[in-house]
Design an enzyme around this catalytic site. Structure first.
Site, PDB file in Angstrom:
ATOM      1  N   VAL A 127       0.844  -1.205   0.000  1.00 52.08           N
ATOM      2  CA  VAL A 127       0.000   0.000   0.000  1.00 52.08           C
ATOM      3  C   VAL A 127       0.880   1.256   0.000  1.00 52.08           C
ATOM      4  O   VAL A 127       0.667   2.191  -0.786  1.00 52.08           O
ATOM      5  CB  VAL A 127      -0.967   0.014   1.213  1.00 52.08           C
ATOM      6  CG1 VAL A 127      -1.859   1.251   1.170  1.00 52.08           C
ATOM      7  CG2 VAL A 127      -1.823  -1.254   1.247  1.00 52.08           C
TER       8      VAL A 127
ATOM      9  N   VAL B 159     -10.328  -0.722   7.318  1.00 53.62           N
ATOM     10  CA  VAL B 159     -11.422  -1.693   7.201  1.00 53.62           C
ATOM     11  C   VAL B 159     -11.909  -1.743   5.760  1.00 53.62           C
ATOM     12  O   VAL B 159     -12.256  -0.717   5.173  1.00 53.62           O
ATOM     13  CB  VAL B 159     -12.612  -1.317   8.115  1.00 53.62           C
ATOM     14  CG1 VAL B 159     -13.732  -2.340   7.977  1.00 53.62           C
ATOM     15  CG2 VAL B 159     -12.167  -1.214   9.566  1.00 53.62           C
TER      16      VAL B 159
ATOM     17  N   GLY C 209     -10.490  -2.254   2.825  1.00 57.56           N
ATOM     18  CA  GLY C 209      -9.674  -1.724   1.723  1.00 57.56           C
ATOM     19  C   GLY C 209     -10.213  -0.452   1.102  1.00 57.56           C
ATOM     20  O   GLY C 209     -10.312   0.591   1.746  1.00 57.56           O
TER      21      GLY C 209
ATOM     22  N   ILE D 212     -13.188   0.283   0.105  1.00 57.39           N
ATOM     23  CA  ILE D 212     -14.613   0.603   0.309  1.00 57.39           C
ATOM     24  C   ILE D 212     -14.765   1.721   1.341  1.00 57.39           C
ATOM     25  O   ILE D 212     -14.260   1.596   2.453  1.00 57.39           O
ATOM     26  CB  ILE D 212     -15.387  -0.641   0.820  1.00 57.39           C
ATOM     27  CG1 ILE D 212     -15.194  -1.815  -0.124  1.00 57.39           C
ATOM     28  CG2 ILE D 212     -16.865  -0.317   1.012  1.00 57.39           C
ATOM     29  CD1 ILE D 212     -15.761  -3.121   0.408  1.00 57.39           C
TER      30      ILE D 212
ATOM     31  N   GLY E 203      -0.977 -14.341  -3.159  1.00 61.63           N
ATOM     32  CA  GLY E 203      -0.574 -13.255  -2.260  1.00 61.63           C
ATOM     33  C   GLY E 203      -1.734 -12.667  -1.494  1.00 61.63           C
ATOM     34  O   GLY E 203      -1.654 -11.549  -0.994  1.00 61.63           O
TER      35      GLY E 203
ATOM     36  N   GLU F 193      -2.263 -12.763   4.646  1.00 56.21           N
ATOM     37  CA  GLU F 193      -1.303 -11.951   5.393  1.00 56.21           C
ATOM     38  C   GLU F 193      -0.008 -12.762   5.549  1.00 56.21           C
ATOM     39  O   GLU F 193      -0.015 -13.992   5.419  1.00 56.21           O
ATOM     40  CB  GLU F 193      -1.859 -11.643   6.799  1.00 56.21           C
ATOM     41  CG  GLU F 193      -3.150 -10.855   6.816  1.00 56.21           C
ATOM     42  CD  GLU F 193      -2.950  -9.339   6.732  1.00 56.21           C
ATOM     43  OE1 GLU F 193      -1.890  -8.849   7.136  1.00 56.21           O
ATOM     44  OE2 GLU F 193      -3.867  -8.662   6.256  1.00 56.21           O
TER      45      GLU F 193
ATOM     46  N   ASP G  32      -7.911 -10.958  11.693  1.00 57.64           N
ATOM     47  CA  ASP G  32      -8.010  -9.775  10.831  1.00 57.64           C
ATOM     48  C   ASP G  32      -9.453  -9.249  10.816  1.00 57.64           C
ATOM     49  O   ASP G  32      -9.703  -8.048  10.998  1.00 57.64           O
ATOM     50  CB  ASP G  32      -7.534 -10.161   9.415  1.00 57.64           C
ATOM     51  CG  ASP G  32      -7.683  -9.028   8.420  1.00 57.64           C
ATOM     52  OD1 ASP G  32      -6.768  -8.210   8.321  1.00 57.64           O
ATOM     53  OD2 ASP G  32      -8.732  -8.971   7.744  1.00 57.64           O
TER      54      ASP G  32
ATOM     55  N   LYS H 216     -11.177  -5.668  12.442  1.00 53.48           N
ATOM     56  CA  LYS H 216     -12.049  -4.764  11.684  1.00 53.48           C
ATOM     57  C   LYS H 216     -13.413  -4.639  12.365  1.00 53.48           C
ATOM     58  O   LYS H 216     -14.000  -3.549  12.412  1.00 53.48           O
ATOM     59  CB  LYS H 216     -12.183  -5.271  10.249  1.00 53.48           C
ATOM     60  CG  LYS H 216     -10.855  -5.206   9.486  1.00 53.48           C
ATOM     61  CD  LYS H 216     -10.890  -6.016   8.208  1.00 53.48           C
ATOM     62  CE  LYS H 216      -9.592  -5.917   7.441  1.00 53.48           C
ATOM     63  NZ  LYS H 216      -9.470  -6.905   6.352  1.00 53.48           N
TER      64      LYS H 216
HETATM   65  N1  HSE Z   1      -5.675  -9.946   4.806  1.00 49.03           N
HETATM   66  C1  HSE Z   1      -6.678  -8.965   4.582  1.00 49.03           C
HETATM   67  C2  HSE Z   1      -7.815  -9.606   3.799  1.00 49.03           C
HETATM   68  C3  HSE Z   1      -6.100  -7.800   3.820  1.00 49.03           C
HETATM   69  O1  HSE Z   1      -7.679 -10.737   3.336  1.00 49.03           O
HETATM   70  O2  HSE Z   1      -8.866  -9.013   3.674  1.00 49.03           O
HETATM   71  C4  HSE Z   1      -6.930  -6.552   3.873  1.00 49.03           C
HETATM   72  O3  HSE Z   1      -7.116  -6.083   5.156  1.00 49.03           O
END
Ligand code: HSE
Length: 436
Positions: A17, A133, A135, A137, A188, A191, A202, A206
């Site tokens: 990012v 939270v 990405g 959006i 990819g 994480e 994750d 969020k």
């Molecule tokens: N590992 C996270 C996902 C990345 O798969 O959504 C984005 O926060």
């Protein structure tokens, strides 16, 4: 061209990012100046390793390993290092020096959010975190601003792209869990520590951020009930399909009322969603979040939940807002004051369930199962019996019981009694049904 004031921007982190953000700041400098009324001068990029390979080539002279020095004198600090430390220290240094902070650090906000927002309020600076939270959006700003005059009652959705990819491939292509996970890793999507995705950490981070914002309270990751997708098998996906459902890893944040007492529930788990529900058609690595508010009704936010350039878009929106604030002057507009609404234990929630049992294919078994369920105070809505053709349970009957809404506590007591019953060989799975 207008002669703009210059704002000094420090970027901490140049991963997938961060490198895209640096590139956008450099490439779109003129356009951003016109849009914000200030030239956003990228003063430097703090990295751990000057020679690490990057997604985008960055001017070498901007790279530094001294984040603290870079922060001093900056107007806006963008933190994209991830993790708790040293990110927390650098953010506090930035706020202490009067800078506005833009971050995508969900792990930090879900653990130390209250401390960071308190410091920002004290110094009159802003902390923005749209990228933390879902990405690309826009979900933070709608909750913080657009819905601030409404009363949010429930948020639920898919906030982790990699587990959605895995479950989607299992559902649509019949892949086994380990095969789907291997492909997700190759692409990819996972994480660096895949357990963060697979075990639901994750998504729980969020959920904590969304619940704090939506319910104007303080929720940390420790308050979130969390179950990952590790126990989801191809058989579960298949049973779900036959009953008209798809399995999704959901984050659910909702207000509860019991005996006039208000509490909230924040939870992450694999759940069944009707194949007719809009969340069922969220495929691949996408995210979607439903927000239900008393006046607005149901709203849906959908799009790319991850990805370097996509998430950079959310960061850039926050940077432009911070720049405009600097130009306008005045203190940072904080969020609504945060109280402390109690977080209810998982036993207090109420939803529908699907229970899968392996039982002996003998007369009287169904009556016994029905009696145990009834005595547990749980009401059966649907029942399907099939014969298990192969594998460990071959020759046994599989009972798939769909329940009406029940309290989680009553349901788990009932499942325990079923497991202890002589007629039940195995409780194969118990999944909650959401979105109904
Ligand atoms: N590992 C996270 C996902 C990345 O798969 O959504 C984005 O926060």
């Amino acid at each position: 061209m207008t002669d703009h004031r210059t704002l000094r921007v420090a970027l901490l982190g140049a991963g997938s990012v961060g490198s895209q953000v640096a590139n956008l700041l450099l490439e779109r400098a003129d356009e951003l100046a016109e849009r914000t009324g200030a030239r956003l001068e990228l003063a430097g990029i703090a990295v751990r390793d000057l020679d690490a390979p990057r997604d985008v080539e960055l001017p070498r002279e901007l790279l530094t390993t001294d984040a603290s020095e870079l922060i001093v004198g900056s107007d806006i600090v963008i933190e994209l290092m991830g993790g708790i430390e040293p990110a927390r220290t650098f953010i506090l240094e930035a706020l202490g020096s009067g800078a506005d902070v833009v971050t995508g650090n969900k792990a930090l906000l879900a653990t130390h959010g209250a401390e960071i927002f308190d410091v920002a309020d004290q110094v009159g600076a802003s902390v923005s975190y749209e990228a933390a939270v879902a990405g690309a959006i826009p979900i933070i700003r709608p909750l913080k601003d657009s819905l601030a005059g409404d009363r949010v009652t429930r948020i639920f959705g898919i906030v982790n792209g990699s587990t959605n990819y895995i479950l989607d491939r299992m559902d649509r292509d019949g892949l086994a869990a380990d095969e789907a996970m291997r492909i997700a890793a190759e692409l990819g999507y996972l994480e660096a520590d895949p357990t963060l995705d697979v075990e639901g950490f994750d998504a729980a981070q969020k959920a904590a951020i969304l619940a704090s914002l939506a319910f104007h309270t303080k929720v940390s990751i420790d308050d979130v009930h969390r179950e990952g997708i590790g126990s989801v098998t191809a058989e579960m996906i298949e049973s779900a399909r036959r009953a008209g459902y798809v399995v999704k890893l959901l984050a659910v944040c909702e207000r509860l009322q019991e005996d006039g007492e208000e509490s909230i529930s924040v939870r992450v788990y694999p759940a069944l969603i009707s194949r007719e529900h809009p969340l069922a058609s969220v495929h691949g690595g996408n995210n979607a979040v439903f927000v239900e508010a008393e006046a607005a009704g149901a709203l849906m936010f959908y799009g790319a939940g991850a990805g370097g350039i996509e998430t950079a878009s959310a960061i850039m929106g926050d940077v432009v807002s911070a720049a405009r604030r600097h130009i306008a002057g005045g203190v940072g507009v904080g969020e609504s004051p945060r109280g402390t609404v109690p977080v209810a234990p998982i036993g207090r929630i109420e939803t529908r369930y699907q229970i899968r049992l392996e039982v002996a294919d003998q007369p009287g078994v169904l009556e016994t199962v029905a009696r145990v369920v009834r005595e547990g105070g749980v009401s059966v809505a649907a029942l399907e019996q099939t014969t298990i053709e192969s594998g460990e349970g071959a020759g046994r009957a599989q009972l798939v019981i769909g329940t009406h809404r029940a309290k989680e506590q009553a349901l788990s007591d009932t499942v325990r009694r079923l497991a202890e019953s002589d007629v039940v060989e195995r409780v194969a799975s118990v999944l909650r049904v959401e979105g109904e």
